[in-house]
Write an enzyme that holds these catalytic residues in place. Sequence first.
Site, PDB file in Angstrom:
ATOM      1  N   SER A 191       0.873  -1.163   0.000  1.00 14.92           N
ATOM      2  CA  SER A 191       0.000   0.000   0.000  1.00 14.92           C
ATOM      3  C   SER A 191       0.912   1.215   0.000  1.00 14.92           C
ATOM      4  CB  SER A 191      -0.923  -0.004   1.218  1.00 14.92           C
ATOM      5  OG  SER A 191      -2.011   0.873   0.983  1.00 14.92           O
ATOM      6  N   GLU A 192       0.651   2.167  -0.909  1.00 16.33           N
ATOM      7  CA  GLU A 192       1.636   3.216  -1.168  1.00 16.33           C
ATOM      8  C   GLU A 192       1.843   4.186  -0.005  1.00 16.33           C
ATOM      9  OE1 GLU A 192      -1.109   2.704  -2.949  1.00 16.33           O
ATOM     10  OE2 GLU A 192      -2.154   4.574  -3.428  1.00 16.33           O
ATOM     11  N   ASN A 193       0.971   4.128   1.004  1.00 15.74           N
ATOM     12  CA  ASN A 193       1.211   4.983   2.168  1.00 15.74           C
ATOM     13  C   ASN A 193       2.282   4.408   3.079  1.00 15.74           C
ATOM     14  OD1 ASN A 193      -0.809   2.972   2.694  1.00 15.74           O
ATOM     15  ND2 ASN A 193      -1.114   3.926   4.682  1.00 15.74           N
TER      16      ASN A 193
END
Lengths: 237, 219
Positions: B46-48
Amino acid sequence: MINKTVKNVAEACAGVESGMTLMLGGFGLCGIPECAIGELQRLGVNQLTCISNNAGVDDFGLGLLLQTRQIKTMIASYVGENAEFERQMLSGELEVQLIPQGTLAQRCQAAQSGIPAFYTPAGYGTEVGEGKESREFNGKMHLLEHAFEADFSFVKAWKGDAAGNLIFKGTARNFNPNMCGAAKITVAEVEELVPVGTLDPNQIHIPGIFVQRIFQGTDYQKRIEQRTVRSKQHGAG
Amino acid sequence: MALDKFQIAERIAQEVKDGYYVNLGIGIPTLVANFVREDISVEFQSENGILGMGPFPWEGEEDADLINAGKQTITALPGAAFFDSATSFSMIRGRHVDLTILGAMEVAQNGDIANWKIPGKMVKGMGGAMDLVASADRIIVAMTHTNKAGDSKLLSSCTLPLTGVGCVKKIVTDLAVLEVRDNAFHLLERAPGVTIQEIQEATQGTLVIPNEVPEMLKK
């Protein structure tokens, strides 16, 4: 050891003036500098340019500074979930620059690292690339993107010490490490300010050299934007 | 009959191979994780800032410091890692992530995708989508074949502001699986009970129909 501790949030925000450019860490409401945002609201400084991945929600995070019309320009990658933001943007009261998330992170990182600009493929051929220098590398087009220039960077960490060393927790890390040392003054607020020597040097995410002021925050709300749980009946999430 | 969102996710899950690092977008893509075969090893990014993302937490175990890119509370699986946003996009831009699955408002027959803005109406921002589509070798779009007004989302060229150019290779909709190449949508599979004529009528762009079009999700 160079002591970076300041007494409280008021001392940490000394020197912030109207019209300045500020970086604020966090993703959604996760890992945002809650104390600094509260103090900026209290100070009433306005005409601010804020660089942050999101703009908070209506009544929390940067949404608080939108309510009080303190933000003139917002630089972000995603601004859903905020009705007041949308209203101000569509009415033209608020200037908004939407940029790809990876470009946002790297423009912070570049500022921290003394790299004035870099090429990225993100946004080539879209509105984001309009008016920007582009160049082909290995058969693929890239856009030239510049490092941010900011006056203050406000970050939030889990633990820190007087030397300014920081450790982040979970996905509350996000943009915070990239914004450290990316502005003229970096202010770190931590949930736990521990005595120097107690943090294991092997575990430190951000060395204190990138931080000018550190203080222990108080009254963290740590709000959850989308509380999503597994149902005991169905098993899978 | 057209597939529901769970069936679209189930079909896309067949594209996830052993050893893949996968980034899932918000919406239908998030559901794909539920249908990945259990006998293969896959990690969700997840890019966060997490690799090794697990399912939603049990009630009472939510952690404000542990969310996905949709801001939903999640869990971390054994072997998970957290990292900052610049590192996250090094994984994406550096092509270390093997597969990107995301939603779209429009896809064009040349592979252009639009999913971040409706001028004058909806401006939420691109988030990480522009970085993802500009970098990934494998991009699968999960979407309905038509929008709420009944208009085709598979077009000869996009009408909305673009997210990326010439990047989409495969589309899974409620009606069909399509490959995007040679400036056309190539029909690969159809939803059970859906006719080729229905797919043709719901596709505004050039549709190439082979002699044989098997049904999706045949066990």
